[in-house]
Design an enzyme around this catalytic site. Structure first.
Site, PDB file in Angstrom:
ATOM      1  N   LYS A 191      19.468  64.544  92.191  1.00 16.33           N
ATOM      2  CA  LYS A 191      19.853  63.844  90.957  1.00 16.33           C
ATOM      3  C   LYS A 191      20.904  64.654  90.196  1.00 16.33           C
ATOM      4  CE  LYS A 191      17.181  64.285  87.150  1.00 16.33           C
ATOM      5  NZ  LYS A 191      17.881  64.629  85.916  1.00 16.33           N
ATOM      6  N   ASN A 192      20.673  65.968  90.074  1.00 15.08           N
ATOM      7  CA  ASN A 192      21.555  66.779  89.219  1.00 15.08           C
ATOM      8  C   ASN A 192      22.855  67.199  89.884  1.00 15.08           C
ATOM      9  OD1 ASN A 192      19.714  66.411  87.236  1.00 15.08           O
ATOM     10  ND2 ASN A 192      18.814  68.452  87.333  1.00 15.08           N
ATOM     11  N   CYS A 214      15.546  65.786  73.068  1.00 15.72           N
ATOM     12  CA  CYS A 214      14.582  65.082  73.916  1.00 15.72           C
ATOM     13  C   CYS A 214      13.290  65.899  73.846  1.00 15.72           C
ATOM     14  CB  CYS A 214      15.111  64.989  75.348  1.00 15.72           C
ATOM     15  SG  CYS A 214      15.111  66.574  76.173  1.00 15.72           S
ATOM     16  N   ARG A 225      18.676  70.385  72.775  1.00 12.18           N
ATOM     17  CA  ARG A 225      19.707  70.083  73.780  1.00 12.18           C
ATOM     18  C   ARG A 225      21.106  69.949  73.144  1.00 12.18           C
ATOM     19  NH1 ARG A 225      17.001  67.905  78.239  1.00 12.18           N
ATOM     20  NH2 ARG A 225      18.771  68.602  79.481  1.00 12.18           N
ATOM     21  N   ASP A 282      13.017  73.643  86.004  1.00 14.22           N
ATOM     22  CA  ASP A 282      12.597  72.299  86.430  1.00 14.22           C
ATOM     23  C   ASP A 282      11.399  72.338  87.364  1.00 14.22           C
ATOM     24  OD1 ASP A 282      15.947  70.853  86.573  1.00 14.22           O
ATOM     25  OD2 ASP A 282      14.592  71.339  84.929  1.00 14.22           O
ATOM     26  N   ARG A 297      12.950  58.445  86.493  1.00 13.58           N
ATOM     27  CA  ARG A 297      14.293  58.979  86.249  1.00 13.58           C
ATOM     28  C   ARG A 297      14.697  59.949  87.347  1.00 13.58           C
ATOM     29  NH1 ARG A 297      15.438  61.036  80.365  1.00 13.58           N
ATOM     30  NH2 ARG A 297      17.353  61.388  81.501  1.00 13.58           N
TER      31      ARG A 297
HETATM   32  C1  EPZ Z   1      20.660  70.785  83.304  1.00 14.01           C
HETATM   33  O1  EPZ Z   1      20.499  70.399  81.965  1.00 14.01           O
HETATM   34  C2  EPZ Z   1      19.771  69.849  84.104  1.00 14.01           C
HETATM   35  N1  EPZ Z   1      20.234  68.462  83.923  1.00 14.01           N
HETATM   36  C3  EPZ Z   1      18.328  70.003  83.621  1.00 14.01           C
HETATM   37  O2  EPZ Z   1      17.535  69.172  84.443  1.00 14.01           O
HETATM   38  C4  EPZ Z   1      17.895  71.453  83.827  1.00 14.01           C
HETATM   39  O3  EPZ Z   1      16.593  71.615  83.328  1.00 14.01           O
HETATM   40  C5  EPZ Z   1      18.866  72.383  83.074  1.00 14.01           C
HETATM   41  O4  EPZ Z   1      20.218  72.138  83.510  1.00 14.01           O
HETATM   42  C6  EPZ Z   1      18.560  73.848  83.324  1.00 14.01           C
HETATM   43  O5  EPZ Z   1      18.605  74.122  84.692  1.00 14.01           O
HETATM   44  C7  EPZ Z   1      21.305  68.048  84.641  1.00 14.01           C
HETATM   45  O6  EPZ Z   1      21.898  68.789  85.402  1.00 14.01           O
HETATM   46  C8  EPZ Z   1      21.713  66.620  84.446  1.00 14.01           C
HETATM   47  P1  EPZ Z   1      21.648  73.650  80.087  1.00 14.01           P
HETATM   48  P2  EPZ Z   1      21.518  70.973  80.844  1.00 14.01           P
HETATM   49  O7  EPZ Z   1      22.895  73.223  79.380  1.00 14.01           O
HETATM   50  O8  EPZ Z   1      22.835  71.227  81.441  1.00 14.01           O
HETATM   51  C9  EPZ Z   1      21.183  75.419  75.772  1.00 14.01           C
HETATM   52  C10 EPZ Z   1      15.880  67.646  84.897  1.00 14.01           C
HETATM   53  O9  EPZ Z   1      14.673  67.773  84.781  1.00 14.01           O
HETATM   54  N2  EPZ Z   1      22.525  74.871  75.497  1.00 14.01           N
HETATM   55  O10 EPZ Z   1      21.769  74.506  81.314  1.00 14.01           O
HETATM   56  O11 EPZ Z   1      21.429  70.079  79.655  1.00 14.01           O
HETATM   57  C11 EPZ Z   1      20.158  74.339  76.049  1.00 14.01           C
HETATM   58  O12 EPZ Z   1      19.613  73.840  74.836  1.00 14.01           O
HETATM   59  C12 EPZ Z   1      16.801  68.110  83.818  1.00 14.01           C
HETATM   60  O13 EPZ Z   1      16.453  67.187  85.918  1.00 14.01           O
HETATM   61  C13 EPZ Z   1      23.111  75.121  74.256  1.00 14.01           C
HETATM   62  O14 EPZ Z   1      22.521  75.773  73.402  1.00 14.01           O
HETATM   63  O15 EPZ Z   1      20.845  72.359  80.500  1.00 14.01           O
HETATM   64  C14 EPZ Z   1      19.128  75.069  76.868  1.00 14.01           C
HETATM   65  O16 EPZ Z   1      18.268  75.781  76.018  1.00 14.01           O
HETATM   66  C15 EPZ Z   1      16.040  68.488  82.591  1.00 14.01           C
HETATM   67  N3  EPZ Z   1      24.349  74.622  73.997  1.00 14.01           N
HETATM   68  C16 EPZ Z   1      19.979  76.059  77.684  1.00 14.01           C
HETATM   69  O17 EPZ Z   1      21.242  76.144  77.003  1.00 14.01           O
HETATM   70  C17 EPZ Z   1      25.052  73.888  74.927  1.00 14.01           C
HETATM   71  O18 EPZ Z   1      26.195  73.471  74.644  1.00 14.01           O
HETATM   72  C18 EPZ Z   1      20.258  75.619  79.106  1.00 14.01           C
HETATM   73  O19 EPZ Z   1      20.659  74.295  79.023  1.00 14.01           O
HETATM   74  C19 EPZ Z   1      24.428  73.633  76.168  1.00 14.01           C
HETATM   75  C20 EPZ Z   1      23.182  74.138  76.431  1.00 14.01           C
END
Ligand code: EPZ
Length: 418
Positions: free
Chosen positions: A22-23, A117, A122, A306, A398
């Site tokens: 998915k990702n 969420c 996020r 995850d 999802r």
């Molecule tokens: C991706 O989410 C995945 N989703 C998530 O999978 C996964 O849990 C996550 O990466 C971590 O591996 C997709 O790829 C579509 P991050 P993402 O930006 O990119 C903070 C699932 O279950 N952050 O790596 O949204 C954020 O709040 C989903 O399939 C900021 O502060 O995660 C988090 O604490 C859930 N500012 C941390 O960084 C930003 O601009 C990591 O988030 C961006 C992120």
């Protein structure tokens, strides 16, 4: 709303084929916006989030032919709209991935802010910081972010956090920028590498994907049409391997690449699960009581957040005390209260969950709250005594393709109640 009813206690045995990731599918399908070419993308999983991204791409003007077998032909002749509306973005935050490609190719993008969420706020500040460094003008009003740029310029961008979609958004934007972009502290997830491979096949010049420094040499346009096959879903694979462990069974997960699951396989082995890595997949067999192990989630190649909820279900039935520390998201323990309803002994202190393994879990009505928390409840229910009913299973849909069929084929008593 659908529910899933599970009668626990069966040892799961057999083979399951893992679907496309998915990702990886989500960013790669969005990346088709960057190029004039007609792309053939295969091994796309049939998931709610993929259906959402299809609606969004159609809304923006993409022409998509879906063969119904996980293969799409996608082309983006011209932009019909440059806006990703709230009703689409609120159901799937990955919609923010259109920001980079739209700004890069069409000079403008307007996307509803994703909002938080169940697992956290996020924010997308890092996505926006990077685009700003590339010369984009950012405006946030009425719950929308607007990005405008004549032509993005190459820039050196340091990400304070290794954001997966932040890295992907900026890597896509940089492919058409004027000059060289360097993303430092980039996410190293395999799905980021899969996206880079797709972009390179479309004519992009990218080096270092999979390391924490990615260099992108911007080109005038991406014209090449390409055929690409989405990588297998390592989190789905890890979920089925954990299902073998928690039910005391044996499952061969066909099609997964064990190399992308090192941290998970090591923790399962530490817990006493027999793991065999084969050329076209991985096999897990539980041989007796599960041992307690400590887990700390980290960006790749660390233990994936995850898989945290799924491992917590397993630790709830271990023979000791384990501590699970969640360092990536600020609120990713929503599954704890539901596991407690099934008899688990878990105590949360800040971003640590202390799990005291019990001999058994008992089936109970529980509620899913996010994608991986729902997977955790399915695993707990498969191992619990008696019947469990999981509500709000749209969370599961999802990210898990045909989950009840796949678990039924492995001997699980699982049915969907519509
Ligand atoms: C991706 O989410 C995945 N989703 C998530 O999978 C996964 O849990 C996550 O990466 C971590 O591996 C997709 O790829 C579509 P991050 P993402 O930006 O990119 C903070 C699932 O279950 N952050 O790596 O949204 C954020 O709040 C989903 O399939 C900021 O502060 O995660 C988090 O604490 C859930 N500012 C941390 O960084 C930003 O601009 C990591 O988030 C961006 C992120």
């Amino acid at each position: 709303m659908d529910k899933i009813r599970i009668k626990g206690g069966k040892r799961l045995k057999g083979e399951v084929a893992v679907s496309g990731a998915k990702n990886a599918a989500l960013p790669i399908l969005v990346a088709t916006l960057l190029s004039r070419g007609e792309h053939r993308v295969q091994n796309i999983p049939k998931l709610m989030d993929v259906a959402t991204i299809k609606r969004l791409l159609n809304h923006l003007g993409a022409v998509i032919e879906d063969d119904g077998q996980g293969g799409w032909t996608v082309r983006m002749p011209a932009l019909a709209r440059h806006e990703a509306p709230y009703e689409l973005v609120k159901t799937m935050r990955a919609s923010v991935l259109v920001l980079g490609p739209l700004a890069a190719r069409f000079g403008e993008a307007r996307v509803s802010l994703p909002g938080g969420c169940a697992i956290g706020a996020r924010p997308i500040n890092l996505h926006l910081m990077g685009l700003e460094k590339m010369g984009a003008e950012i405006q946030i009003e009425h719950g929308y972010v607007t990005v405008r740029a004549q032509r993005l310029k190459g820039a050196r961008i340091y990400l304070d956090l290794t954001s997966v979609t932040g890295t992907e958004n900026l890597m896509m934007a940089a492919t058409l920028a004027d000059g060289v972009t360097v993303i430092e502290n980039a996410a190293r997830e395999p799905e980021v590498v899969d996206l880079a491979h797709f972009l390179i096949r479309c004519g992009a010049k990218i080096h270092g994907a999979g390391t924490d420094v990615i260099t992108i040499d911007g080109v005038e346009s991406l014209n090449d049409s390409c055929t690409y096959r989405i990588m297998p879903d390592r989190i789905e694979a890890g979920t089925y391997l954990t299902a073998a462990a928690i039910t005391g069974g044996e499952i061969f997960v066909r099609g997964c690449n064990p190399r992308y699951l090192d941290a998970v396989l090591q923790k399962l082995r530490e817990a006493g699960v027999q793991i065999r890595e084969e050329t076209d997949g991985a096999r897990a067999a539980a041989t007796g009581r599960i041992g307690a192990v400590d887990i700390k989630t980290l960006p790749y190649p660390g233990f994936p957040t995850d898989m945290q909820a799924q491992m917590m279900a397993l630790m709830a039935l271990s023979d000791g005390l384990s501590v699970i520390t969640e360092t990536v998201f600020e609120n990713r323990f929503t599954h704890v209260a539901e596991l407690r309803r099934m008899g688990a002994n878990i105590n949360v202190q800040g971003n640590n969950a202390i799990i005291k393994g019990t001999q058994r879990l008992s089936g109970a009505p529980v509620m899913a709250s996010d994608l991986r928390a729902s997977a955790c409840l399915v695993l707990a229910a498969l191992a619990a005594e008696g019947e469990t009913e999981i509500s709000r299973v749209y969370h599961l849909d999802r990210g898990y393709e045909q989950i009840e069929q796949k678990f039924s084929n492995l001997g699980g008593e699982i049915t969907r109640i519509t």
